[in-house]
Write a protein that holds these residues in place. Sequence first.
Motif, PDB file in Angstrom:
ATOM      1  N   PHE A  11      44.958  30.066  31.047  1.00 55.62           N
ATOM      2  CA  PHE A  11      44.232  30.399  31.378  1.00 55.62           C
ATOM      3  C   PHE A  11      43.779  30.967  32.894  1.00 55.62           C
ATOM      4  O   PHE A  11      43.561  31.992  32.757  1.00 55.62           O
ATOM      5  CB  PHE A  11      43.596  29.069  31.003  1.00 55.62           C
ATOM      6  CG  PHE A  11      41.653  28.873  32.172  1.00 55.62           C
ATOM      7  CD1 PHE A  11      41.183  29.965  30.582  1.00 55.62           C
ATOM      8  CD2 PHE A  11      42.069  28.761  33.120  1.00 55.62           C
ATOM      9  CE1 PHE A  11      39.971  30.123  32.112  1.00 55.62           C
ATOM     10  CE2 PHE A  11      40.340  29.236  33.364  1.00 55.62           C
ATOM     11  CZ  PHE A  11      39.413  29.693  33.061  1.00 55.62           C
ATOM     12  N   ILE A  12      44.049  30.686  33.543  1.00 51.63           N
ATOM     13  CA  ILE A  12      44.158  31.564  34.953  1.00 51.63           C
ATOM     14  C   ILE A  12      44.826  33.273  34.698  1.00 51.63           C
ATOM     15  O   ILE A  12      44.061  33.824  35.370  1.00 51.63           O
ATOM     16  CB  ILE A  12      45.479  30.858  35.864  1.00 51.63           C
ATOM     17  CG1 ILE A  12      44.452  29.071  36.068  1.00 51.63           C
ATOM     18  CG2 ILE A  12      45.213  30.994  37.394  1.00 51.63           C
ATOM     19  CD1 ILE A  12      45.684  28.894  37.480  1.00 51.63           C
ATOM     20  N   PHE A  13      46.238  32.866  33.960  1.00 45.08           N
ATOM     21  CA  PHE A  13      46.652  34.177  34.231  1.00 45.08           C
ATOM     22  C   PHE A  13      45.999  35.333  33.190  1.00 45.08           C
ATOM     23  O   PHE A  13      46.165  36.466  33.190  1.00 45.08           O
ATOM     24  CB  PHE A  13      48.045  34.547  34.081  1.00 45.08           C
ATOM     25  CG  PHE A  13      48.867  33.870  35.181  1.00 45.08           C
ATOM     26  CD1 PHE A  13      48.819  34.691  36.557  1.00 45.08           C
ATOM     27  CD2 PHE A  13      49.185  32.439  35.390  1.00 45.08           C
ATOM     28  CE1 PHE A  13      49.181  33.854  37.899  1.00 45.08           C
ATOM     29  CE2 PHE A  13      50.047  32.144  36.555  1.00 45.08           C
ATOM     30  CZ  PHE A  13      49.441  32.949  37.807  1.00 45.08           C
ATOM     31  N   GLY A  14      45.424  34.626  32.531  1.00 41.60           N
ATOM     32  CA  GLY A  14      44.764  35.050  30.568  1.00 41.60           C
ATOM     33  C   GLY A  14      43.422  35.629  31.430  1.00 41.60           C
ATOM     34  O   GLY A  14      43.634  36.654  31.586  1.00 41.60           O
ATOM     35  N   ALA A  15      43.170  34.806  31.156  1.00 39.44           N
ATOM     36  CA  ALA A  15      41.149  35.089  31.885  1.00 39.44           C
ATOM     37  C   ALA A  15      40.886  35.173  32.754  1.00 39.44           C
ATOM     38  O   ALA A  15      40.305  36.249  33.942  1.00 39.44           O
ATOM     39  CB  ALA A  15      40.692  33.190  31.272  1.00 39.44           C
ATOM     40  N   GLY A  16      42.103  34.370  33.633  1.00 38.63           N
ATOM     41  CA  GLY A  16      41.650  35.179  35.395  1.00 38.63           C
ATOM     42  C   GLY A  16      41.605  36.136  35.850  1.00 38.63           C
ATOM     43  O   GLY A  16      40.779  36.807  36.817  1.00 38.63           O
ATOM     44  N   LYS A  17      42.001  36.835  34.962  1.00 32.56           N
ATOM     45  CA  LYS A  17      43.142  38.625  35.453  1.00 32.56           C
ATOM     46  C   LYS A  17      41.787  39.698  35.507  1.00 32.56           C
ATOM     47  O   LYS A  17      41.561  39.638  36.449  1.00 32.56           O
ATOM     48  CB  LYS A  17      43.693  39.374  34.476  1.00 32.56           C
ATOM     49  CG  LYS A  17      45.022  38.730  35.682  1.00 32.56           C
ATOM     50  CD  LYS A  17      46.434  40.154  34.466  1.00 32.56           C
ATOM     51  CE  LYS A  17      46.375  38.925  33.438  1.00 32.56           C
ATOM     52  NZ  LYS A  17      47.637  40.311  32.389  1.00 32.56           N
ATOM     53  N   ILE A  18      40.264  38.918  34.379  1.00 29.77           N
ATOM     54  CA  ILE A  18      39.585  39.408  33.580  1.00 29.77           C
ATOM     55  C   ILE A  18      38.016  39.087  34.984  1.00 29.77           C
ATOM     56  O   ILE A  18      37.693  40.206  35.546  1.00 29.77           O
ATOM     57  CB  ILE A  18      38.825  39.169  32.585  1.00 29.77           C
ATOM     58  CG1 ILE A  18      40.781  39.546  31.750  1.00 29.77           C
ATOM     59  CG2 ILE A  18      38.405  40.243  32.440  1.00 29.77           C
ATOM     60  CD1 ILE A  18      40.684  39.531  29.817  1.00 29.77           C
ATOM     61  N   ILE A  19      38.103  37.867  35.340  1.00 30.14           N
ATOM     62  CA  ILE A  19      37.053  37.402  35.931  1.00 30.14           C
ATOM     63  C   ILE A  19      37.335  37.637  37.514  1.00 30.14           C
ATOM     64  O   ILE A  19      36.065  38.340  38.059  1.00 30.14           O
ATOM     65  CB  ILE A  19      37.216  36.333  36.086  1.00 30.14           C
ATOM     66  CG1 ILE A  19      36.735  35.143  34.674  1.00 30.14           C
ATOM     67  CG2 ILE A  19      36.375  35.595  36.660  1.00 30.14           C
ATOM     68  CD1 ILE A  19      36.654  34.201  34.633  1.00 30.14           C
ATOM     69  N   LEU A  20      38.592  37.885  37.992  1.00 28.36           N
ATOM     70  CA  LEU A  20      38.619  38.290  38.572  1.00 28.36           C
ATOM     71  C   LEU A  20      38.219  40.132  39.633  1.00 28.36           C
ATOM     72  O   LEU A  20      37.797  40.312  40.269  1.00 28.36           O
ATOM     73  CB  LEU A  20      39.916  38.400  39.683  1.00 28.36           C
ATOM     74  CG  LEU A  20      40.686  38.984  41.404  1.00 28.36           C
ATOM     75  CD1 LEU A  20      39.994  37.928  42.000  1.00 28.36           C
ATOM     76  CD2 LEU A  20      41.831  38.554  41.183  1.00 28.36           C
ATOM     77  N   ALA A  21      39.249  40.799  38.170  1.00 24.34           N
ATOM     78  CA  ALA A  21      38.770  42.524  38.338  1.00 24.34           C
ATOM     79  C   ALA A  21      37.398  42.829  38.091  1.00 24.34           C
ATOM     80  O   ALA A  21      36.872  43.029  38.726  1.00 24.34           O
ATOM     81  CB  ALA A  21      39.652  42.729  37.186  1.00 24.34           C
ATOM     82  N   LEU A  22      36.637  41.783  37.132  1.00 22.49           N
ATOM     83  CA  LEU A  22      35.453  42.146  37.027  1.00 22.49           C
ATOM     84  C   LEU A  22      34.055  41.757  38.683  1.00 22.49           C
ATOM     85  O   LEU A  22      33.460  42.626  38.972  1.00 22.49           O
ATOM     86  CB  LEU A  22      34.842  41.544  36.611  1.00 22.49           C
ATOM     87  CG  LEU A  22      34.572  43.159  34.763  1.00 22.49           C
ATOM     88  CD1 LEU A  22      33.812  41.208  33.891  1.00 22.49           C
ATOM     89  CD2 LEU A  22      33.869  43.696  34.708  1.00 22.49           C
TER      90      LEU A  22
END
Lengths: 703, 74
Positions: free
Chosen positions: A513-524
């Motif tokens: 979850f962290i590396f999948g969804a996390g990347k997108i949330i962080l980038a946005l």
Amino acid sequence: MTNDNVVKVALIGNPNTGKTSLFNQLTGLKQKVGNYPGITVEKKQGFCKLNESVKAEITDLPGTYSINPTSLDETLVLDTLLNEEGDAFPDVIVVVVDIENIKRNLLLFTQLKDLKIPTILVINMIDQMNRKGIHINVQKLEKQLNTKIVLASARKKIGIGDLKEAILDYKNIDITPVGDISIKIDKEYFSKLKEAFPEFPLYKSWLLITQKKEFDFITEDEKKLVLKFRENLECIKRYQHKETIFRYQIINDVLKDTFNVDKSKATDLRGVLDRVLTHKIFGYVIFALILLFIFQGIFNWATYPMDLIDTAFANLSSWTKSVMPPGTFTNLIAEGVIPGIGGVIIFIPQIAILFTFISILEETGYMSRVVFLMDKIMRKFGMSGKSVIPLISGTACAIPAIMASRNIGSWKERLITILVVPFTTCSARLPVYAILIALIIPDKRIFGFLNLQGLTMMAMYLLGFTAAISSSILLHNVLKIKSKSLFVIEMPNYKLPSIKNILYEVVEKTKAFIFGAGKIILALSIVLWFLASNGSSSFKNAEEIVTNKVENSELHPQELQKKIASYKLENSYIGYMGKTIEPVIKPMGYDWKIGIALISSFAAREVFVGALATIYNVDSDGENTGTIKERMAAEINPDTGEKRFNFPTGMSLLIFYAFAMQCVGTLAIVKRETNSWKWPMLQLFGMGILAYVSAVIVFNIFS
Amino acid sequence: MFKTIANLQIGESAFIEKLCLDKIPLKLLEMGCLPGMEVQLIQKAPMLDPLYIKVNGSHLAIRKETAEKITIVK
């Protein structure tokens, strides 16, 4: 080709055979989870030291009942074993079977044996042997199956050493198949097949032509030949049935004089548990209680660590600002990156708790009973009993929930599940609901004990659930997809869960979850920070403009700073965006500031609160929503002179957040899982229109 | 009328006679549901569907529509 000091091992077996326990015992924490190129199936690999100089690289392939795949995960087993040039092509296969289900488990073994790759048979759970009155003649069985057998109990750490020795000695394993399927099916047909693909083991060629998919690791000429053989579909199907019947004949013959069960020793604990857990009344009551307990865990216990994380990141952010030299870079770190990471980390407690429960339910064998109980009900909504797991997971996060829908056999049932999961109230909606409810619903009790705010929260959950169910009925009737329903589930025996397995599973899912969804949330989050902290000329000269404006009035320096900040926001890029969409969102009762929060919410819904905090320029440290709340409560709508967050606007926002598809992560995962942009776009626009229309209606009803 | 697995009473056993090969997924055969094997109905789900059966040593749940395609003899 392969390095002599590394033996490549493929671990294969039926589900519920303790294969994962064995993998965990062999590799310990030296595991890595990656993705297979092009598909989202996780690739679990780990290393294991065999002796001083030789290591084993172990790939844990997805559990499967047969080499003929019925799901994406299972296809991987076939692809790995047929592609001799592939990265994960094994030197030796380790097949894990459960001693209690040895007959069915051996089917896969005999199929794999035909591929002429050295194969070791691990008979697992031998600690159960005496209790169940089972006796095996290992030597005889080894001889009849032409293999090396290791007796093991992965949970009790028995037989691990023997297995390592067997792997070291893999070159001496007999690769003769068990029985010759070609004679029993159609000798002539198979000799033609052999002629067509002289280089391949016969069974490999047979597998190439029996599958419906295309294989990209064979040459163009071979592909043409495969297609030619596939023309006679009827015959292939008949032969596949014959093959299975023949394999079971061999297995039955082999087991007849090597495997005995003393039936007098069998206990009927399973029968008793089944009668209670799948009872027409108690079955549902128990399931409801378990669900209640899980939600209790997600919503009560998780708040403590979540509060800690929230405070820690707020502190880290202000600490960073205080120690680093002021400037854009510091702001990027303190206002963009740190809150961005915090926004991902905050979900870990809920996701970890949820997956702990789910993996306990799966490990014990209870989940299959839930599927059994719920299948008929779920089918009325176009889904399957197996959809229950994604729908429960969806209350934490839709992303892992959608991934959990993979084992639903029918494409239509799976698609509907994927499409409606985002309606379930995920944890990202919680902070939004919490602050809006606190603003518009009085903190009163009715009937002396029911808290009105709590009731509203519950109503929001029911609303999400109702939306999921209603849209599934709609989709069930609208979607004209003919897919063969393939519903065969194993009802495994009940087991005590292994803490180690659960721990590994939870760590792995949370990491994913962290590396999948996390990347997108962080980038946005970083993009949003950039849009909010940059703008055209009036943004850059904000300080001057505001100072000039208020020159004559006596303002406290702090007040002045606030004025400058809000002027800056109004003239930042995101401010322009908010203003641009204002006419569109006005019918729902929102202004451009709420518009900014809506746009920001596309990173993740909970960003709404943070965005409003930034907009209203108040500190959102810790659970100190009091300050944001107060500021929001004080916000006045200049058109009416009334409160901005009055009842109609608040209700309209609640409805909008319940229905709208505001999550880039979910859209991305739906695209990957359905392999098309059509479905995520249907969700984005379908749910968006529903949210918009409902919010407008609600706003007008209440104003 | 042929008798099928769907006609069994809870606890009752019979032998599988024939599977309607075009309509039965290969997976069911691979999980042990084969002609000649003894099959016992263990339980029915609350709404009488799916069916929980024991066949060839495997415990499986299948939908009624599938069970109706598997004929049995006593």
